[in-house]
Design a protein around this motif. Sequence first.
Motif, mmCIF file in Angstrom:
data_model
loop_
_atom_site.group_PDB
_atom_site.id
_atom_site.type_symbol
_atom_site.label_atom_id
_atom_site.label_comp_id
_atom_site.label_asym_id
_atom_site.label_seq_id
_atom_site.Cartn_x
_atom_site.Cartn_y
_atom_site.Cartn_z
ATOM 1 N N ALA A 146 45.722 43.453 32.727
ATOM 2 C CA ALA A 146 45.702 44.827 33.201
ATOM 3 C C ALA A 146 45.019 44.947 34.558
ATOM 4 C CB ALA A 146 44.996 45.719 32.185
ATOM 5 N N LEU A 147 44.367 43.903 35.016
ATOM 6 C CA LEU A 147 43.684 43.947 36.300
ATOM 7 C C LEU A 147 44.644 43.586 37.422
ATOM 8 C CD1 LEU A 147 40.334 42.118 35.420
ATOM 9 C CD2 LEU A 147 40.732 44.578 35.640
ATOM 10 N N PRO A 148 44.629 44.391 38.497
ATOM 11 C CA PRO A 148 45.452 44.016 39.649
ATOM 12 C C PRO A 148 44.863 42.774 40.315
ATOM 13 C CG PRO A 148 44.090 45.920 40.163
ATOM 14 C CD PRO A 148 43.888 45.622 38.710
ATOM 15 N N GLN A 149 45.708 41.911 40.789
ATOM 16 C CA GLN A 149 45.252 40.669 41.419
ATOM 17 C C GLN A 149 44.778 40.955 42.842
ATOM 18 O OE1 GLN A 149 48.083 37.519 41.271
ATOM 19 N NE2 GLN A 149 46.860 36.149 42.524
ATOM 20 N N PRO A 150 43.559 40.549 43.184
ATOM 21 C CA PRO A 150 43.062 40.769 44.553
ATOM 22 C C PRO A 150 43.887 40.011 45.585
ATOM 23 C CG PRO A 150 41.248 40.257 43.067
ATOM 24 C CD PRO A 150 42.528 39.980 42.316
ATOM 25 N N SER A 151 44.007 40.596 46.745
ATOM 26 C CA SER A 151 44.718 39.961 47.846
ATOM 27 C C SER A 151 43.895 38.815 48.413
ATOM 28 C CB SER A 151 44.974 40.987 48.951
ATOM 29 O OG SER A 151 45.408 40.344 50.126
ATOM 30 N N PRO A 152 44.528 37.725 48.801
ATOM 31 C CA PRO A 152 43.780 36.633 49.438
ATOM 32 C C PRO A 152 43.251 37.025 50.821
ATOM 33 C CG PRO A 152 46.125 36.125 49.344
ATOM 34 C CD PRO A 152 45.925 37.404 48.591
ATOM 35 N N ALA A 153 43.695 38.169 51.361
ATOM 36 C CA ALA A 153 43.253 38.595 52.691
ATOM 37 C C ALA A 153 41.968 39.423 52.659
ATOM 38 C CB ALA A 153 44.369 39.408 53.364
ATOM 39 N N ILE A 154 41.407 39.669 51.476
ATOM 40 C CA ILE A 154 40.166 40.448 51.397
ATOM 41 C C ILE A 154 39.068 39.724 52.162
ATOM 42 C CG2 ILE A 154 38.312 41.222 49.864
ATOM 43 C CD1 ILE A 154 40.389 41.835 47.761
ATOM 44 N N GLN A 155 38.361 40.486 52.986
ATOM 45 C CA GLN A 155 37.236 39.937 53.741
ATOM 46 C C GLN A 155 35.940 40.466 53.130
ATOM 47 O OE1 GLN A 155 38.249 41.433 57.588
ATOM 48 N NE2 GLN A 155 39.683 39.772 58.001
ATOM 49 N N LEU A 156 35.069 39.553 52.703
ATOM 50 C CA LEU A 156 33.792 39.928 52.106
ATOM 51 C C LEU A 156 32.675 39.685 53.120
ATOM 52 C CD1 LEU A 156 34.210 38.356 48.550
ATOM 53 C CD2 LEU A 156 34.725 40.680 49.291
ATOM 54 N N THR A 157 31.839 40.713 53.306
ATOM 55 C CA THR A 157 30.736 40.615 54.250
ATOM 56 C C THR A 157 29.436 40.950 53.530
ATOM 57 O OG1 THR A 157 32.219 41.401 55.995
ATOM 58 C CG2 THR A 157 29.848 41.437 56.468
ATOM 59 N N PRO A 158 28.534 39.976 53.379
ATOM 60 C CA PRO A 158 27.238 40.288 52.770
ATOM 61 C C PRO A 158 26.448 41.222 53.684
ATOM 62 C CG PRO A 158 27.592 37.908 52.926
ATOM 63 C CD PRO A 158 28.666 38.571 53.714
ATOM 64 N N LEU A 159 25.902 42.295 53.128
ATOM 65 C CA LEU A 159 25.147 43.259 53.922
ATOM 66 C C LEU A 159 23.647 43.185 53.646
ATOM 67 C CD1 LEU A 159 27.471 46.379 53.509
ATOM 68 C CD2 LEU A 159 27.428 44.731 55.390
ATOM 69 N N LEU A 160 23.299 42.941 52.391
ATOM 70 C CA LEU A 160 21.887 42.931 52.018
ATOM 71 C C LEU A 160 21.702 42.056 50.797
ATOM 72 C CD1 LEU A 160 19.089 44.323 52.539
ATOM 73 C CD2 LEU A 160 19.783 45.998 50.823
ATOM 74 N N GLY A 161 20.721 41.181 50.826
ATOM 75 C CA GLY A 161 20.456 40.309 49.693
ATOM 76 C C GLY A 161 21.367 39.094 49.701
ATOM 77 N N SER A 162 21.066 38.188 48.791
ATOM 78 C CA SER A 162 21.898 36.991 48.660
ATOM 79 C C SER A 162 21.793 36.482 47.237
ATOM 80 C CB SER A 162 21.460 35.906 49.642
ATOM 81 O OG SER A 162 20.142 35.489 49.341
ATOM 82 N N SER A 163 22.738 35.690 46.858
ATOM 83 C CA SER A 163 22.767 35.110 45.518
ATOM 84 C C SER A 163 21.886 33.869 45.490
ATOM 85 C CB SER A 163 24.197 34.731 45.148
ATOM 86 O OG SER A 163 25.027 35.860 45.231
ATOM 87 N N PRO A 164 21.147 33.661 44.393
ATOM 88 C CA PRO A 164 20.245 32.513 44.325
ATOM 89 C C PRO A 164 20.937 31.168 44.104
ATOM 90 C CG PRO A 164 20.108 33.807 42.314
ATOM 91 C CD PRO A 164 21.010 34.547 43.251
ATOM 92 N N SER A 165 22.234 31.181 43.784
ATOM 93 C CA SER A 165 22.933 29.910 43.559
ATOM 94 C C SER A 165 24.388 30.041 43.994
ATOM 95 C CB SER A 165 22.877 29.525 42.075
ATOM 96 O OG SER A 165 23.665 30.417 41.308
ATOM 97 N N ASP A 166 25.032 28.899 44.182
ATOM 98 C CA ASP A 166 26.452 28.907 44.540
ATOM 99 C C ASP A 166 27.284 29.538 43.426
ATOM 100 O OD1 ASP A 166 25.927 27.729 46.969
ATOM 101 O OD2 ASP A 166 26.489 25.710 46.329
ATOM 102 N N HIS A 167 26.896 29.265 42.186
ATOM 103 C CA HIS A 167 27.622 29.834 41.048
ATOM 104 C C HIS A 167 27.582 31.363 41.095
ATOM 105 C CE1 HIS A 167 29.157 30.447 36.998
ATOM 106 N NE2 HIS A 167 28.113 31.226 36.768
#
Length: 159
Positions: A64-85
């Motif tokens: 039921a979920l629409p598949q995200p486009s491979p062209a989506i651009q993600l930009t971190p604005l604040l904070g970061s994830s503590p691991s690659d996972h």
Amino acid sequence: MIAHQTGQRDIAGQSTQIVLQTYADRIFVLVTQVGKVGNLIQASLPPTTPASVESSDDTGSDSALPQPSPAIQLTPLLGSSPSDHLQTLHSLYVSQIATIVWVNASQNVLDGSRKCVIVGLALRKAENSGTGYELSEGERATFRGVMAMLQEMLEGKLA
């Protein structure tokens, strides 16, 4: 699309809140289990790119979920994830949330404009989190629950 909406429910044993706020140039979606904003990541899509690729129906309950486009651009604005996972997991959340918002907006808005979506993610760490690119069952259940809740909010089915 609704200018402001909040929802709360237990997902995989955790109280989870989603806040949707529409601005003139962006849409803000906060998903929190800890009462904080957490990492902020912006998702954008070039205007010439379709909002989503056709949904695949070979993924079982996630079809039921629409598949995200491979062209989506993600930009971190604040904070970061503590691991690659967790970075991979957050990218998956943001891409899917933005796609759901864009698909819903394209169905409800005649002008077809696509605003950037800023997602705040503050999720509790799963007890048995996956490793690498593999998700644990708890992470999968939380992901599915959050996406279902967001879709219900956008469709006006969640009070």
